[in-house]
Design a protein around this motif. Structure first.
Motif, mmCIF file in Angstrom:
data_model
loop_
_atom_site.group_PDB
_atom_site.id
_atom_site.type_symbol
_atom_site.label_atom_id
_atom_site.label_comp_id
_atom_site.label_asym_id
_atom_site.label_seq_id
_atom_site.Cartn_x
_atom_site.Cartn_y
_atom_site.Cartn_z
ATOM 1 N N ILE A 280 -12.855 -10.774 0.633
ATOM 2 C CA ILE A 280 -13.501 -9.997 1.687
ATOM 3 C C ILE A 280 -12.619 -8.859 2.183
ATOM 4 C CG2 ILE A 280 -12.683 -11.403 3.626
ATOM 5 C CD1 ILE A 280 -15.536 -11.140 4.790
ATOM 6 N N VAL A 281 -11.311 -8.991 2.006
ATOM 7 C CA VAL A 281 -10.382 -7.928 2.397
ATOM 8 C C VAL A 281 -9.877 -7.156 1.182
ATOM 9 C CG1 VAL A 281 -8.102 -7.442 3.392
ATOM 10 C CG2 VAL A 281 -9.650 -9.049 4.522
ATOM 11 N N SER A 282 -9.440 -7.864 0.149
ATOM 12 C CA SER A 282 -8.761 -7.217 -0.975
ATOM 13 C C SER A 282 -9.702 -6.362 -1.827
ATOM 14 C CB SER A 282 -8.076 -8.270 -1.853
ATOM 15 O OG SER A 282 -9.006 -9.212 -2.343
ATOM 16 N N ILE A 283 -10.982 -6.746 -1.960
ATOM 17 C CA ILE A 283 -11.919 -5.961 -2.785
ATOM 18 C C ILE A 283 -12.234 -4.605 -2.133
ATOM 19 C CG2 ILE A 283 -14.211 -5.895 -3.836
ATOM 20 C CD1 ILE A 283 -14.040 -8.963 -4.085
ATOM 21 N N PRO A 284 -12.668 -4.583 -0.860
ATOM 22 C CA PRO A 284 -12.871 -3.261 -0.230
ATOM 23 C C PRO A 284 -11.587 -2.430 -0.191
ATOM 24 C CG PRO A 284 -13.896 -4.982 1.078
ATOM 25 C CD PRO A 284 -13.083 -5.672 0.027
ATOM 26 N N LEU A 285 -10.432 -3.092 -0.024
ATOM 27 C CA LEU A 285 -9.170 -2.362 0.014
ATOM 28 C C LEU A 285 -8.888 -1.694 -1.326
ATOM 29 C CD1 LEU A 285 -6.665 -1.648 1.679
ATOM 30 C CD2 LEU A 285 -5.577 -3.731 0.797
ATOM 31 N N GLY A 286 -9.216 -2.376 -2.442
ATOM 32 C CA GLY A 286 -9.035 -1.778 -3.765
ATOM 33 C C GLY A 286 -9.855 -0.510 -3.929
ATOM 34 N N PHE A 287 -11.123 -0.553 -3.493
ATOM 35 C CA PHE A 287 -11.971 0.644 -3.556
ATOM 36 C C PHE A 287 -11.448 1.743 -2.628
ATOM 37 C CE2 PHE A 287 -15.082 -2.306 -5.384
ATOM 38 C CZ PHE A 287 -15.664 -1.515 -6.357
ATOM 39 N N LEU A 288 -11.031 1.352 -1.424
ATOM 40 C CA LEU A 288 -10.535 2.334 -0.463
ATOM 41 C C LEU A 288 -9.283 3.042 -0.978
ATOM 42 C CD1 LEU A 288 -10.550 3.665 2.351
ATOM 43 C CD2 LEU A 288 -9.222 1.695 3.181
ATOM 44 N N LEU A 289 -8.352 2.274 -1.541
ATOM 45 C CA LEU A 289 -7.109 2.874 -2.033
ATOM 46 C C LEU A 289 -7.375 3.799 -3.220
ATOM 47 C CD1 LEU A 289 -4.685 -0.186 -1.769
ATOM 48 C CD2 LEU A 289 -4.636 1.900 -0.399
ATOM 49 N N ASN B 128 -8.409 10.311 -10.289
ATOM 50 C CA ASN B 128 -7.165 10.717 -10.947
ATOM 51 C C ASN B 128 -6.160 9.573 -11.036
ATOM 52 O OD1 ASN B 128 -5.969 10.521 -8.385
ATOM 53 N ND2 ASN B 128 -6.323 12.689 -7.932
ATOM 54 N N THR B 129 -4.998 9.896 -11.580
ATOM 55 C CA THR B 129 -3.985 8.881 -11.858
ATOM 56 C C THR B 129 -3.510 8.195 -10.586
ATOM 57 O OG1 THR B 129 -3.263 10.085 -13.817
ATOM 58 C CG2 THR B 129 -1.728 8.485 -12.892
ATOM 59 N N ARG B 130 -3.255 8.963 -9.533
ATOM 60 C CA ARG B 130 -2.779 8.329 -8.306
ATOM 61 C C ARG B 130 -3.811 7.335 -7.771
ATOM 62 N NH1 ARG B 130 -1.190 11.774 -2.980
ATOM 63 N NH2 ARG B 130 0.650 12.303 -4.254
ATOM 64 N N TRP C 94 -10.072 5.610 -3.691
ATOM 65 C CA TRP C 94 -10.621 6.846 -3.109
ATOM 66 C C TRP C 94 -9.534 7.632 -2.388
ATOM 67 C CZ3 TRP C 94 -10.986 7.964 2.212
ATOM 68 C CH2 TRP C 94 -11.696 9.133 2.519
ATOM 69 N N LEU C 95 -8.715 6.930 -1.588
ATOM 70 C CA LEU C 95 -7.688 7.595 -0.801
ATOM 71 C C LEU C 95 -6.635 8.244 -1.697
ATOM 72 C CD1 LEU C 95 -6.907 8.041 2.166
ATOM 73 C CD2 LEU C 95 -5.472 5.980 2.007
ATOM 74 N N GLY C 96 -6.201 7.520 -2.745
ATOM 75 C CA GLY C 96 -5.218 8.074 -3.667
ATOM 76 C C GLY C 96 -5.727 9.321 -4.370
ATOM 77 N N THR C 97 -7.019 9.333 -4.675
ATOM 78 C CA THR C 97 -7.601 10.484 -5.380
ATOM 79 C C THR C 97 -7.684 11.719 -4.491
ATOM 80 O OG1 THR C 97 -8.895 9.030 -6.825
ATOM 81 C CG2 THR C 97 -9.640 11.303 -6.602
ATOM 82 N N ILE C 98 -8.176 11.530 -3.276
ATOM 83 C CA ILE C 98 -8.386 12.703 -2.421
ATOM 84 C C ILE C 98 -7.081 13.260 -1.853
ATOM 85 C CG2 ILE C 98 -10.706 11.946 -1.819
ATOM 86 C CD1 ILE C 98 -9.545 11.240 0.992
ATOM 87 N N MET D 17 -5.169 -0.247 -8.364
ATOM 88 C CA MET D 17 -4.786 -1.456 -9.097
ATOM 89 C C MET D 17 -3.654 -2.215 -8.413
ATOM 90 S SD MET D 17 -5.257 -0.575 -13.151
ATOM 91 C CE MET D 17 -4.668 1.110 -13.157
ATOM 92 N N TYR D 18 -2.579 -1.510 -8.074
ATOM 93 C CA TYR D 18 -1.461 -2.200 -7.429
ATOM 94 C C TYR D 18 -1.826 -2.677 -6.028
ATOM 95 C CZ TYR D 18 1.799 -0.798 -11.133
ATOM 96 O OH TYR D 18 2.451 -0.643 -12.336
ATOM 97 N N GLY D 19 -2.578 -1.855 -5.292
ATOM 98 C CA GLY D 19 -2.957 -2.234 -3.934
ATOM 99 C C GLY D 19 -3.891 -3.425 -3.907
ATOM 100 N N GLY D 20 -4.932 -3.399 -4.758
ATOM 101 C CA GLY D 20 -5.851 -4.528 -4.808
ATOM 102 C C GLY D 20 -5.177 -5.799 -5.268
ATOM 103 N N LEU D 21 -4.311 -5.673 -6.280
ATOM 104 C CA LEU D 21 -3.583 -6.845 -6.786
ATOM 105 C C LEU D 21 -2.643 -7.399 -5.724
ATOM 106 C CD1 LEU D 21 -2.681 -8.708 -9.129
ATOM 107 C CD2 LEU D 21 -1.016 -6.938 -9.756
ATOM 108 N N GLY D 22 -1.866 -6.519 -5.108
ATOM 109 C CA GLY D 22 -0.909 -6.966 -4.095
ATOM 110 C C GLY D 22 -1.587 -7.625 -2.916
ATOM 111 N N ALA D 23 -2.689 -7.024 -2.433
ATOM 112 C CA ALA D 23 -3.404 -7.596 -1.290
ATOM 113 C C ALA D 23 -3.953 -8.975 -1.620
ATOM 114 C CB ALA D 23 -4.533 -6.658 -0.867
#
Length: 544
Positions: free
Chosen positions: A499-508, A451-453, A510-514, A459-465
């Motif tokens: 190594i940090v920012s890519i997994p964080l982008g996927f995690l955020l 979803n949108t969140r 998933w987390l934003g959606t659920i 996008m913002y989390g991966g970019l910022g990290a």
């Protein structure tokens, strides 16, 4: 003992008059191509997607022209010449990355989108927040990539003209930026595509000729070439094995590998190329052509890099204007004298111009199409309260103005990035793309619940990290080769943030959606799935 050749450009008999003549001739030819192509730029589709008029093979050459940047030719050859095996890892990473783009992204993106990556990401989500986030990540990736290309341009043309002082190189970068602005303003995507096709043919032909020449000198024996490179390297046998560049910190190598392999599928200027073909079948053909061309070229860089180390020497390369980025031109000078140097340098300059033009039109299209037309203009109503659609001509005007702004920013950024290895700078752009874009692309295409969140957080989390870790890394400060060597805020030990920012982008994502209770349109999700898999309706504008 390492001998520094302070007067390397003079000793190597560089002929600035001949070089600038070849350079000017090439600029004149490419400008002619751009002007001819611009005659048909009448609509937004013409300006952004070249009217979807290119065939698969043509677009395959254009993709190769877009992807084989200054990092591929100048940066990787220099990295191999100085660090051997570890430098070749860039070639391997850039090539393997195409498998991700081919298998997971290329055809599906072409079927679902219209002009930009944000068309796909916002297809079944809320338009404004997703388009804004996608546009910002696109601009960030393009900016990092532009830094690399502009820095490479400064080093290359400085070598051509024998300029080794910083102000002179800065002037060169400014001239490249102005030329880039002219190309994109006049030619749009069609002109840019033809320049990329011509450039890809010249680059691959020139690299192949030099490769055969180097192998002939060594009796067509790769083993003989490697022995010569070892004999002429101050690092000896170490250049044949891993560890010279990444041995001290294996995590840095892992981070770089993740960025290179996953970054291509998130590069907006490469994704935008899929919209210039008329059908999904042609999109598939174009990627297959591109893989063969790109794969063949990266095999050539192994011979060219070790050939430069064997015939020119790592010390001479490091001391020349442009540093490691001068390896390929100096090898051309050693093989064929000033004429071959002029030709190869003109091809390398064509490489830079074509890539920066592609990056610039991608960034301009993202701002004009996603932010101006679909965020700022969306929701406007006339005096009777009826929705007012954005004017396509106005959208193109905004894109042209954006080109000028981006060009100016790229000039200043390139001046600041002088002296950096451009393959390394491009790896940072790949890390940002893999962190900010790829998670959202894959979730949008393959996860119905997304979803949108989730999209905005990802996008913002991966970019910022990615950006924060780059700023806190030795790349930015704290070392003699850093972008800002005068300060030291390097608290993050790795050069690449992937190594940090890519997994964080996927995690955020998933987390934003659920954690969101918002249910996106099931009808649009089904429509997107059908369109992405079959191509049905892909020729229509994305409007809902």
């Amino acid at each position: 003992m390492i001998v520094v050749h302070a007067a390397a450009p003079v000793d190597l008999e560089i002929n600035p008059i001949l070089n600038i003549s070849i350079f000017v001739a090439f600029v004149a030819v490419t400008l002619f191509i751009v002007i001819r192509a611009s005659r048909n730029n009448k609509t937004a589709a013409d300006y952004y997607a070249a009217g979807r008029s290119f065939t698969g093979p043509q677009n395959g050459f254009a993709i190769a022209g877009d992807y084989l940047s200054a990092a591929s030719f100048l940066g990787i050859c220099g990295a191999i010449a100085i660090n051997g095996y570890d430098g070749f890892l860039y070639s391997i990473g850039f090539l393997v990355a195409w498998l991700v783009a081919l298998l997971l992204v290329a055809e599906l993106m072409r079927n679902t989108g219209k002009f930009t990556m944000a068309d796909v990401l916002s297809f079944r989500l809320k338009q404004r927040p997703v388009r804004m986030a996608a546009a910002i990540t696109t601009l960030a990736v393009c900016f990092f990539y532009l830094l690399a290309q502009m820095a490479g341009a400064g080093g290359l043309v400085s070598l051509l003209l024998g300029i080794d002082w910083r102000v002179g190189q800065s002037i060169v970068i400014a001239v490249v930026g102005i030329l880039m602005i002219v190309y994109v303003l006049i030619g749009g995507m069609k002109g840019t595509t033809w320049v990329q096709i011509v450039k890809a043919i010249l680059l691959i032909a020139g690299a192949l000729a030099m490769t055969l020449w180097v192998l002939a000198i060594n009796g067509f024996s790769l083993n003989g070439l490697l022995e010569s490179a070892v004999a002429n390297s101050p690092k000896g046998d170490a250049i044949l094995g891993p560890g010279l560049q990444y041995g001290a910190n294996p995590l840095d190598f892992l981070s770089l590998g993740m960025a290179l392999v996953l970054g291509t599928a998130g590069l907006p200027h490469v994704l935008m190329r899929f919209y210039t073909v008329p059908t999904a079948k042609e999109a598939r053909r174009s990627v297959v052509w591109a893989i063969w061309l790109i794969g063949g070229f990266y095999l050539l860089t192994l011979v060219l890099g070790y050939g430069a180390g064997a015939l020119v020497g790592a010390d001479v390369i490091a001391a020349a204007p442009g540093g490691p980025n001068s390896a390929a031109p100096l090898l051309a000078l050693k093989l064929g004298g000033p004429i071959l140097l002029g030709f190869i340098s003109a091809v390398a300059f064509a490489t830079i111009l074509a890539v920066v033009a592609g990056l610039t039109i991608t960034a301009a299209a993202s701002f004009a199409h996603d932010i101006y037309a679909n965020v700022i203009q969306k929701g406007r109503r006339d005096v009777e309260g009826n929705p007012v659609a954005a004017d396509p001509n106005g959208e193109v005007r905004v894109a042209r103005r954006t080109v000028i702004v981006i060009g100016i920013l790229a000039i200043f950024g390139g001046i600041g990035a002088q002296g950096q290895n451009i393959a390394f700078l491009v790896a940072l752009a790949f890390a940002v793309a893999a962190s900010a874009n790829l998670p959202t692309i894959l979730y949008s295409l393959f996860w119905r619940r997304f979803n949108t969140r989730g999209a905005v957080w990802s996008m913002y989390g991966g970019l910022g990290a990615a950006i924060i870790l780059i700023v806190l890394s030795p790349v930015f400060s704290g070392s003699p080769t850093a972008m800002i060597p005068g300060i030291d805020i390097a608290v993050w030990p790795l050069n690449n943030p992937g190594i940090v920012s890519i997994p964080l982008g996927f995690l955020l994502g998933w987390l934003g959606t659920i954690t969101s209770s918002v249910q996106e349109s099931r009808q649009l999700a089904a429509e997107m799935e059908v369109r992405s898999l079959t191509g049905f309706g892909a020729e229509k504008a994305v409007e809902h």
